[in-house]
Design an enzyme around this catalytic site. Sequence first.
Site, PDB file in Angstrom:
ATOM      1  N   SER A  22     -79.489 128.351 -90.231  1.00 22.28           N
ATOM      2  CA  SER A  22     -79.233 127.139 -89.449  1.00 22.28           C
ATOM      3  C   SER A  22     -80.365 126.110 -89.533  1.00 22.28           C
ATOM      4  O   SER A  22     -81.543 126.448 -89.493  1.00 22.28           O
ATOM      5  CB  SER A  22     -79.005 127.507 -87.978  1.00 22.28           C
ATOM      6  OG  SER A  22     -78.777 126.337 -87.223  1.00 22.28           O
ATOM      7  N   SER A  39     -80.100 123.611 -87.261  1.00 21.40           N
ATOM      8  CA  SER A  39     -79.893 122.966 -85.962  1.00 21.40           C
ATOM      9  C   SER A  39     -81.187 122.834 -85.165  1.00 21.40           C
ATOM     10  O   SER A  39     -81.397 121.838 -84.474  1.00 21.40           O
ATOM     11  CB  SER A  39     -78.864 123.748 -85.147  1.00 21.40           C
ATOM     12  OG  SER A  39     -77.589 123.647 -85.738  1.00 21.40           O
ATOM     13  N   THR A  55     -71.352 128.559 -83.097  1.00 24.09           N
ATOM     14  CA  THR A  55     -70.969 128.599 -84.501  1.00 24.09           C
ATOM     15  C   THR A  55     -70.278 129.919 -84.832  1.00 24.09           C
ATOM     16  O   THR A  55     -69.999 130.732 -83.934  1.00 24.09           O
ATOM     17  CB  THR A  55     -72.189 128.345 -85.406  1.00 24.09           C
ATOM     18  OG1 THR A  55     -71.738 128.147 -86.757  1.00 24.09           O
ATOM     19  CG2 THR A  55     -73.189 129.488 -85.368  1.00 24.09           C
ATOM     20  N   LYS A 107     -66.217 130.342 -82.183  1.00 22.12           N
ATOM     21  CA  LYS A 107     -65.688 129.051 -81.729  1.00 22.12           C
ATOM     22  C   LYS A 107     -64.369 129.182 -80.966  1.00 22.12           C
ATOM     23  O   LYS A 107     -64.045 128.349 -80.119  1.00 22.12           O
ATOM     24  CB  LYS A 107     -65.522 128.097 -82.915  1.00 22.12           C
ATOM     25  CG  LYS A 107     -66.850 127.657 -83.512  1.00 22.12           C
ATOM     26  CD  LYS A 107     -66.660 126.658 -84.642  1.00 22.12           C
ATOM     27  CE  LYS A 107     -67.996 126.251 -85.236  1.00 22.12           C
ATOM     28  NZ  LYS A 107     -67.845 125.226 -86.310  1.00 22.12           N
ATOM     29  N   ASN A 137     -67.187 124.131 -79.929  1.00 26.00           N
ATOM     30  CA  ASN A 137     -68.514 124.345 -80.512  1.00 26.00           C
ATOM     31  C   ASN A 137     -69.651 123.821 -79.633  1.00 26.00           C
ATOM     32  O   ASN A 137     -70.815 123.908 -80.001  1.00 26.00           O
ATOM     33  CB  ASN A 137     -68.604 123.685 -81.892  1.00 26.00           C
ATOM     34  CG  ASN A 137     -68.869 122.198 -81.814  1.00 26.00           C
ATOM     35  OD1 ASN A 137     -68.149 121.475 -81.126  1.00 26.00           O
ATOM     36  ND2 ASN A 137     -69.883 121.727 -82.511  1.00 26.00           N
ATOM     37  N   ASP A 156     -67.514 119.047 -83.506  1.00 27.51           N
ATOM     38  CA  ASP A 156     -67.248 119.151 -84.945  1.00 27.51           C
ATOM     39  C   ASP A 156     -66.207 118.122 -85.384  1.00 27.51           C
ATOM     40  O   ASP A 156     -66.252 117.622 -86.505  1.00 27.51           O
ATOM     41  CB  ASP A 156     -66.745 120.552 -85.303  1.00 27.51           C
ATOM     42  CG  ASP A 156     -67.868 121.568 -85.409  1.00 27.51           C
ATOM     43  OD1 ASP A 156     -69.025 121.165 -85.618  1.00 27.51           O
ATOM     44  OD2 ASP A 156     -67.584 122.777 -85.282  1.00 27.51           O
ATOM     45  N   GLY A 183     -60.320 129.863 -90.116  1.00 28.44           N
ATOM     46  CA  GLY A 183     -60.998 130.078 -88.836  1.00 28.44           C
ATOM     47  C   GLY A 183     -61.055 128.834 -87.976  1.00 28.44           C
ATOM     48  O   GLY A 183     -60.263 127.895 -88.140  1.00 28.44           O
ATOM     49  N   GLY A 184     -62.043 128.809 -87.059  1.00 29.02           N
ATOM     50  CA  GLY A 184     -62.160 127.708 -86.116  1.00 29.02           C
ATOM     51  C   GLY A 184     -62.441 126.377 -86.774  1.00 29.02           C
ATOM     52  O   GLY A 184     -61.940 125.333 -86.338  1.00 29.02           O
ATOM     53  N   GLY A 229     -72.058 119.509 -96.416  1.00 28.27           N
ATOM     54  CA  GLY A 229     -71.795 119.552 -94.980  1.00 28.27           C
ATOM     55  C   GLY A 229     -72.906 119.064 -94.074  1.00 28.27           C
ATOM     56  O   GLY A 229     -72.742 119.044 -92.853  1.00 28.27           O
TER      57      GLY A 229
END
Length: 413
Positions: free
Chosen positions: A13, A15, A52, A56, A77, A92, A118-119, A214
Amino acid sequence: MEYGLIGEKLSHSFSKTLHEKYLNTNYELVSLTKEELKEFLLKKEFKGINVTIPYKKEVIQYLDYVDPLVKKIGACNTIINENGKLKGYNTDYFGFSFLLDENDVDVENKNIAILGSGGTFETVSNVLKDLGARNIYCISREKKENTYTYDELYNLNVDILVNTTPVGMYPNNYECLIDLDKLNVETVIDVVFNPLRTKLILEAKKRKIKAIGGLEMLVAQGVKSSELFLNKEYSEEETRSHYFDLNVDKFNIVLIGMPMSGKTTLGKSLSSAFNKEFIDIDKEIVEREKRSINEIFEVDGEEYFRKVEVDLYKEYSKKNGLIISTGGGVVKNLESISRLKENGVVIFVDRNLEKMLFNSKRPLSKSKEDIEKLYKERYKLYLNNADKRIINNGSKKRAVMNIVEAFYEYISN
């Protein structure tokens, strides 16, 4: 804990860097098992968190308030703890919308295939529906209702491909789910941000397909999360600025070129200018082998040397924020170049042949004739594999400035 990110595996990550360095928020990374997740959310010992993979969808059951966007998408998220009440949001959605808008990706009436179910698939597909996509195909490894297999993907008429799976993500870089030669797509988007350019993105670029990673989505959703965390607003220009700054912070600068072209000298100066660690691959080989490059060639031969060299490229290509001076022969191994491009901007340091001196300490450039031979063999390889090229026939200061300009220009596009 005040603010942070929860998930299963978080070593990849960015973040923490984004929130602490650019959004001025104390931010922690908290890896949780499914059992620990329940205890964490019931304790409510936080002000705000991001969520994450793979939680989610799982976190929704613990929320006291669910934003309409979360209800619509079925994935959350971002969670805010407001006086003991957990409120769930989906930032997101804004992140992916921002990415499309900033990169002029028009999805209206387009056929779009999304890898993964997925989410993140739910978020991406909802953005695409709201923007008027014609058909949205969910591609899954296992055949499920309303999904297509990867084999079936190749029979679909697809304009845009979006990867929402973790395939290709650090530390398992250099993986790719599909063969782009079997598709006729105009745009490829990969929501993975570490590495900065996944193998899927690199394969798309190789084929001159518009390719978007991304990181922009990560930054935009992070900014939106911080607005909720801190009850403040950021402008779009601030979001763009944070995205640019994170690119500068995370991208490596990889110098390629002939022996004696000045890569090491320039690399050291760039290390000071950007406050990034400098890695000289030839020096690393000598230190790890405890002998000179000449000795390695004489005792074990060039093949052994190249193996050691390739292993180092694999190792350092997964790291961020480095200045890397490569060996002159790196372009002879296309996998090494491709790996270095995952997190690096590859810059060819081009120097006129007459300015390069032979060096008795280098096994392949001991004479003028050796240098001339290498120059003829490798010059086109340097040109073809570089993201940018700079000339180093004048002062060191001018060459460093040219590299900085080339680097900024590349990450701005």
